[in-house]
Scaffold this active site. Sequence first.
Site, PDB file in Angstrom:
ATOM      1  N   ASP A 154       3.042   3.017   2.942  1.00 32.29           N
ATOM      2  CA  ASP A 154       2.034   4.036   2.595  1.00 32.29           C
ATOM      3  C   ASP A 154       2.705   5.360   2.222  1.00 32.29           C
ATOM      4  O   ASP A 154       3.694   5.355   1.506  1.00 32.29           O
ATOM      5  CB  ASP A 154       1.019   4.185   3.738  1.00 32.29           C
ATOM      6  CG  ASP A 154      -0.351   4.698   3.255  1.00 32.29           C
ATOM      7  OD1 ASP A 154      -0.418   5.212   2.125  1.00 32.29           O
ATOM      8  OD2 ASP A 154      -1.332   4.586   3.996  1.00 32.29           O
ATOM      9  N   HIS A 172       0.851  -1.202   0.000  1.00 30.42           N
ATOM     10  CA  HIS A 172       0.000   0.000   0.000  1.00 30.42           C
ATOM     11  C   HIS A 172       0.881   1.244   0.000  1.00 30.42           C
ATOM     12  O   HIS A 172       1.419   1.636   1.031  1.00 30.42           O
ATOM     13  CB  HIS A 172      -0.912  -0.020   1.244  1.00 30.42           C
ATOM     14  CG  HIS A 172      -1.844   1.141   1.345  1.00 30.42           C
ATOM     15  ND1 HIS A 172      -3.145   1.011   1.738  1.00 30.42           N
ATOM     16  CD2 HIS A 172      -1.673   2.464   1.113  1.00 30.42           C
ATOM     17  CE1 HIS A 172      -3.742   2.189   1.746  1.00 30.42           C
ATOM     18  NE2 HIS A 172      -2.851   3.093   1.379  1.00 30.42           N
ATOM     19  N   HIS A 225       1.250   5.314  -2.128  1.00 30.43           N
ATOM     20  CA  HIS A 225       0.685   6.263  -3.103  1.00 30.43           C
ATOM     21  C   HIS A 225       1.831   6.875  -3.901  1.00 30.43           C
ATOM     22  O   HIS A 225       2.518   7.763  -3.391  1.00 30.43           O
ATOM     23  CB  HIS A 225      -0.087   7.371  -2.389  1.00 30.43           C
ATOM     24  CG  HIS A 225      -1.225   6.864  -1.567  1.00 30.43           C
ATOM     25  ND1 HIS A 225      -2.532   6.987  -1.953  1.00 30.43           N
ATOM     26  CD2 HIS A 225      -1.245   6.194  -0.386  1.00 30.43           C
ATOM     27  CE1 HIS A 225      -3.314   6.433  -1.042  1.00 30.43           C
ATOM     28  NE2 HIS A 225      -2.553   5.942  -0.071  1.00 30.43           N
ATOM     29  N   GLU A 235     -10.971   4.068   8.017  1.00 26.76           N
ATOM     30  CA  GLU A 235      -9.733   4.805   8.367  1.00 26.76           C
ATOM     31  C   GLU A 235     -10.152   6.081   9.098  1.00 26.76           C
ATOM     32  O   GLU A 235      -9.983   7.198   8.618  1.00 26.76           O
ATOM     33  CB  GLU A 235      -8.937   5.143   7.099  1.00 26.76           C
ATOM     34  CG  GLU A 235      -7.565   5.738   7.397  1.00 26.76           C
ATOM     35  CD  GLU A 235      -6.831   6.171   6.145  1.00 26.76           C
ATOM     36  OE1 GLU A 235      -7.412   6.127   5.050  1.00 26.76           O
ATOM     37  OE2 GLU A 235      -5.660   6.562   6.279  1.00 26.76           O
ATOM     38  N   GLN A 270     -10.519   9.065  -4.250  1.00 30.04           N
ATOM     39  CA  GLN A 270     -10.260   9.873  -3.040  1.00 30.04           C
ATOM     40  C   GLN A 270     -11.486  10.675  -2.605  1.00 30.04           C
ATOM     41  O   GLN A 270     -11.733  10.849  -1.424  1.00 30.04           O
ATOM     42  CB  GLN A 270      -9.089  10.835  -3.308  1.00 30.04           C
ATOM     43  CG  GLN A 270      -8.777  11.812  -2.211  1.00 30.04           C
ATOM     44  CD  GLN A 270      -7.971  11.207  -1.070  1.00 30.04           C
ATOM     45  OE1 GLN A 270      -6.797  10.902  -1.222  1.00 30.04           O
ATOM     46  NE2 GLN A 270      -8.620  10.998   0.052  1.00 30.04           N
TER      47      GLN A 270
HETATM   48 ZN   LIG Z   1      -2.851   5.126   1.844  1.00 33.37          ZN
END
Ligand SMILES: [Zn+2]
Length: 415
Positions: A307, A56, A58, A211, A152
């Site tokens: 992440d 995971h 970005h 989250e 998003q």
């Molecule tokens: Zn993330």
Amino acid sequence: MYDVLIKNVKVSFSEKKSDIAIQDGKIVKMGRLLAPAHRIIDGREKAALPPYVESHIHLDTALTCGVPRPNESGELFEGIELWNAYRTHFLTEEDVTRRAHTVIEEMVKQGILFVRGMVDVSDPQLTALHALLDVKKEVSPFLQLQLVAFPQNGLAKNGGAQLRRALELGVDAISAVPHLEPSREKGIESLELCFGLAAEHEKDIHIFCDEIDDGASRFAESVAYLAAESGLGSRVTVSHLNAMAYYPEAYARKLTGLIKAAGMNVVTCPLISTAMQGRLDSWPKGRGITRVKELDEAGVNVAVAHDDFLSPFYPLGTGSLLSAGHMLLHQAHMTGTRDFEAVYRMMTENAARVLGVKQYGLQEGHPADLLLVSADSAHDLLRRQPMAELVMSNGRIICETIPAKTTLWTEQAHI
Ligand SMILES: [Zn+2]
């Protein structure tokens, strides 16, 4: 004659020394070997490990920290606002490509050869996705990059049209963010839409799930139900599950059973979570992560990921999975004897299961993807976080690092 023979290594921290013979990019023999080879590498009793697996990260937001301005509050919602501004005013394909290659290079240096990247598909032009699909091809000779289309700004507004476009362009998996949808009902709808599309296109699912530091956010049970009903099971992953830290014990146990029965995976990202979560709590504040140890002990496949990397959400990050694992040891209270092996599994074989990597691990017949690292055990590896001294992909050395050497002159100083 073998192409390469790596002599004297300890495979996955084994006490026994072994040699690894490589031919045509594959591991063809392991054990004590005497056969000749075009190239012999003296492993000097280092650990030979499978590459680490990042489940995971970005790549589209990486290295954008500070543009158009720093995140003053450090909070998630300001981060989302800044990312929306960056995406609108600064994002170009060249920009994404350049940043993604820089981050991938950093990860390769750290021994990562399998990566699952989340790509925001809220942008109508899908600029980042177009760029990252090209990057995926460019790095494919040495690194497997999977792309997950991630909305998003939620699915409620555009009804999943962007996800459909991303699927047509060739993403590996799709996502939803149910806890950011405007209502519980819309959150469930976003999950149903995501599962319908994934089943239709035979793709994996990786949900950003709960989250949020809100014990009333309970979308993981719906994901588990849909994973079981659809038969997608282990092709379904949820990231973060931070809300699970706040559930009453009885409900947490029920949910753990549902996740286990569905066969789905959980990814925890302790670096960003410890920085982002718990901010709005009054004291005592939460630790920021989900119930990692309990899920692992219940037999759920849990992976640890790095992440964010210098993004509007997180002004830190090096790409090292060992740093994420090290943080997890602390946050999850995992400093017992067997916990080090558990966290090492979370950054190797468990994460490989999340990505569905075929033929992962050091075995005869598997691709010669491996690392040489100076470490005696999972404990030693996670404590000191040494760099991989050699990174091999498909039998080819793609990176070598000479460890830093310090000479201590104290004895002379005493004289
Ligand atoms: Zn993330």
